[in-house]
Design a protein around this motif. Structure first.
Motif, short mmCIF file in Angstrom:
data_model
loop_
_atom_site.label_atom_id
_atom_site.label_comp_id
_atom_site.label_asym_id
_atom_site.label_seq_id
_atom_site.Cartn_x
_atom_site.Cartn_y
_atom_site.Cartn_z
N ILE A 134 16.55 17.41 -9.35
CA ILE A 134 15.56 17.27 -8.75
C ILE A 134 14.40 15.97 -8.90
O ILE A 134 14.49 14.93 -8.07
CB ILE A 134 14.56 18.66 -8.46
N THR A 135 13.92 16.00 -10.77
CA THR A 135 13.55 15.17 -11.25
C THR A 135 14.69 13.79 -11.04
O THR A 135 13.97 12.56 -10.69
CB THR A 135 13.99 14.81 -12.77
N LEU A 136 15.91 13.93 -10.84
CA LEU A 136 17.20 12.54 -10.46
C LEU A 136 16.95 11.90 -9.66
O LEU A 136 17.08 10.78 -9.13
CB LEU A 136 18.61 13.09 -11.04
N ALA A 137 16.73 13.19 -8.57
CA ALA A 137 16.28 12.57 -7.09
C ALA A 137 14.93 11.87 -6.59
O ALA A 137 14.84 10.78 -6.59
CB ALA A 137 16.35 14.08 -6.48
N VAL A 138 14.21 12.43 -7.49
CA VAL A 138 12.79 11.56 -7.31
C VAL A 138 12.87 10.62 -7.95
O VAL A 138 12.60 9.62 -7.23
CB VAL A 138 11.84 12.90 -8.41
N PHE A 139 13.43 10.66 -9.43
CA PHE A 139 13.39 9.27 -9.74
C PHE A 139 13.89 8.19 -9.11
O PHE A 139 13.91 7.05 -8.78
CB PHE A 139 14.35 9.50 -11.19
N VAL A 140 15.16 8.37 -7.99
CA VAL A 140 16.23 7.46 -7.31
C VAL A 140 15.11 7.04 -5.97
O VAL A 140 14.88 5.61 -5.57
CB VAL A 140 17.15 8.04 -6.68
N ASP A 183 4.75 5.78 -12.79
CA ASP A 183 6.12 7.00 -12.27
C ASP A 183 7.10 7.35 -12.37
O ASP A 183 8.02 8.02 -12.78
CB ASP A 183 4.53 7.56 -10.85
N SER A 184 7.93 6.50 -11.74
CA SER A 184 9.38 6.37 -12.19
C SER A 184 9.80 5.89 -13.08
O SER A 184 10.49 6.56 -13.64
CB SER A 184 10.32 5.41 -11.17
N ALA A 185 9.22 5.75 -14.51
CA ALA A 185 9.91 5.07 -15.10
C ALA A 185 9.15 6.75 -15.84
O ALA A 185 10.51 7.06 -16.87
CB ALA A 185 8.88 4.31 -15.99
N HIS A 186 8.26 7.34 -15.47
CA HIS A 186 8.06 8.70 -16.54
C HIS A 186 9.15 10.23 -16.08
O HIS A 186 9.79 10.14 -16.28
CB HIS A 186 6.48 8.77 -15.86
N VAL A 187 9.45 9.26 -14.83
CA VAL A 187 10.69 10.97 -14.18
C VAL A 187 11.74 9.89 -14.92
O VAL A 187 13.06 10.89 -15.75
CB VAL A 187 10.42 10.55 -12.36
N LEU A 188 12.56 8.59 -15.02
CA LEU A 188 13.60 8.78 -15.86
C LEU A 188 12.86 9.38 -17.89
O LEU A 188 13.90 10.30 -18.15
CB LEU A 188 13.79 6.87 -16.36
N THR A 189 12.26 9.22 -18.11
CA THR A 189 11.54 10.01 -18.80
C THR A 189 12.12 10.80 -19.53
O THR A 189 12.49 11.72 -20.51
CB THR A 189 9.63 9.19 -19.98
N ASP A 190 11.30 12.12 -18.34
CA ASP A 190 11.49 13.54 -18.07
C ASP A 190 12.53 14.02 -17.52
O ASP A 190 13.31 14.72 -18.89
CB ASP A 190 10.99 13.90 -17.08
N ALA A 191 13.64 12.66 -17.08
CA ALA A 191 14.82 13.42 -17.01
C ALA A 191 15.33 13.65 -17.69
O ALA A 191 16.15 13.88 -18.13
CB ALA A 191 15.56 12.28 -15.90
N THR A 192 15.69 12.45 -19.27
CA THR A 192 15.90 12.69 -20.23
C THR A 192 15.04 13.28 -20.80
O THR A 192 16.52 14.33 -22.27
CB THR A 192 15.38 10.82 -21.22
N LEU A 217 8.76 11.04 -26.94
CA LEU A 217 9.16 10.01 -26.22
C LEU A 217 7.28 10.25 -24.69
O LEU A 217 7.50 8.96 -24.82
CB LEU A 217 10.15 10.63 -25.11
N LEU A 218 7.16 11.46 -24.77
CA LEU A 218 6.19 11.34 -23.47
C LEU A 218 4.69 10.26 -24.07
O LEU A 218 4.00 9.90 -23.33
CB LEU A 218 5.36 12.87 -23.50
N LEU A 219 4.66 10.38 -26.26
CA LEU A 219 4.36 10.04 -26.21
C LEU A 219 4.03 8.63 -26.03
O LEU A 219 3.18 7.93 -26.09
CB LEU A 219 4.01 10.85 -27.48
N GLY A 220 4.72 7.86 -26.17
CA GLY A 220 5.65 6.64 -26.47
C GLY A 220 5.27 5.69 -24.68
O GLY A 220 5.10 4.73 -24.50
N VAL A 221 5.72 6.53 -23.78
CA VAL A 221 5.61 6.27 -22.21
C VAL A 221 4.12 6.33 -22.28
O VAL A 221 3.30 5.26 -21.05
CB VAL A 221 6.57 7.32 -21.40
N GLY A 222 3.03 7.31 -22.65
CA GLY A 222 1.63 7.55 -21.98
C GLY A 222 0.91 6.05 -22.87
O GLY A 222 -0.03 5.34 -22.02
#
Length: 308
Positions: free
Chosen positions: A27-33, A50-59, A97-102
């Motif tokens: 689901i997360t990968l679909a949201v990213f696209v 948010d899309s960069a966040h989603v990619l990070t979260d997918a990772t 990862l989340l800390l870096g993105v934030g």
């Protein structure tokens, strides 16, 4: 003398957790696209972030999935605890990862406040809504196992972060479309970072403590030591170490000095049972994996580097 043996084989819930993470990842990968396309069309920083966040979260979810698989593998002669600590490592990496993105979005948001950019607010609402629906679906999938271990907590936090981001994108778009205040895009993006950073830091701190073999949360070692000392025939306790291999897996080792009579009348095995029952049942943190070395008082003379 050591504690009883325990089974470290995979638990039935492991496959269920892996399935939940795999569905959430899809689901997360679909949201990213969808959101990448949306950020290109709208020019929105909040949507791009948010899309960069989603990619990070997918990772992060990929790491969680791998960790869940590794954690389910049995112990071996080379790895006596198997890969139980894989979930802690994965959660640490996800939190980092989340800390870096934030932190990145806070810096980028400040730059956008100084130099605001026009965005397509109507399209932002559409893509934000699509992202939010996907995030809610993933949250529902993960919610049943979010408290199971560090790994599932981190995975749930990843998707919750995405949901907050999508909601914030919608709010920013509404503000821009009704007031023309384009800086709302940057402000909302920064708000997402501020909202998620405390949870991320907390998870990062907890997992680092496990890796540093700190005492499990909720356990007072001084109280534990005193309780052991109050048992009949116990003269001293030293080299007492308590740490945590993974979620729900605290371990204890200790040297316990007994009266000589325990070894003369065959009472030592009963003392071992009492010690193990004490640490497994008396405290809020149940320690079922305990190893005690029972000693005579004179044995201290033969030990090197005795710790408190």
């Amino acid at each position: 003398m050591s504690g009883h043996s325990h089974d470290h084989s995979p638990v039935a819930g492991d496959s269920k957790h892996r399935r939940r993470i795999a569905i959430a990842l899809t689901i997360t990968l679909a949201v990213f696209v969808f959101q990448v396309i949306g950020s290109i069309i709208t020019g929105s920083l909040a949507l791009l972030f948010d899309s960069a966040h989603v990619l990070t979260d997918a990772t992060g979810l990929v790491m969680a999935l791998v960790a869940a698989w590794l954690s389910s593998r049995p112990a071996s002669d080379k790895r006596s605890w198997g890969f139980a600590r894989a979930e802690v490592l994965a959660a640490t990496a996800q939190a980092a990862l989340l800390l870096g993105v934030g932190l990145f979005v806070l810096v980028e948001g400040i730059q956008r406040l100084i130099n605001p950019t026009e965005v397509a607010s109507a399209e932002m609402i559409v893509f934000g809504a699509l992202g939010l629906l996907g995030n809610i679906a993933a949250l529902l999938v993960l919610s049943g196992g979010r408290g199971a271990n560090f790994n599932m907590r981190a995975a749930f936090l990843e998707v919750l972060n995405d949901a907050l981001g999508s909601l914030a994108v919608i709010v920013a778009a509404i503000i821009i479309s009704t007031t023309g205040f384009v800086q709302a895009d940057a402000l909302v993006a920064m708000l997402i970072g501020v909202m998620i950073l405390p949870r991320t830091v907390k998870l990062l701190w907890e997992t680092i403590n496990v890796l540093l073999e700190a005492t499990p949360k909720g356990l007072d070692v001084a109280e534990l030591r005193q309780h052991i000392l109050e048992l009949p025939h116990v003269l001293d306790v030293h080299d007492l170490h308590v740490s945590q291999i993974a979620t729900g897996l605290p371990v204890l080792t200790a040297h316990v000095v007994l009266e000589a009579s325990c070894f003369q009348d065959g009472h030592a095995p009963q003392m071992l049972d009492e010690l193990q029952k004490c640490v497994a049942e008396h405290f809020e943190v149940s320690i079922e994996h305990s190893t005690f070395q029972l000693e005579l008082e004179a044995h201290n003379e033969h030990e090197h580097g005795v710790h408190a």
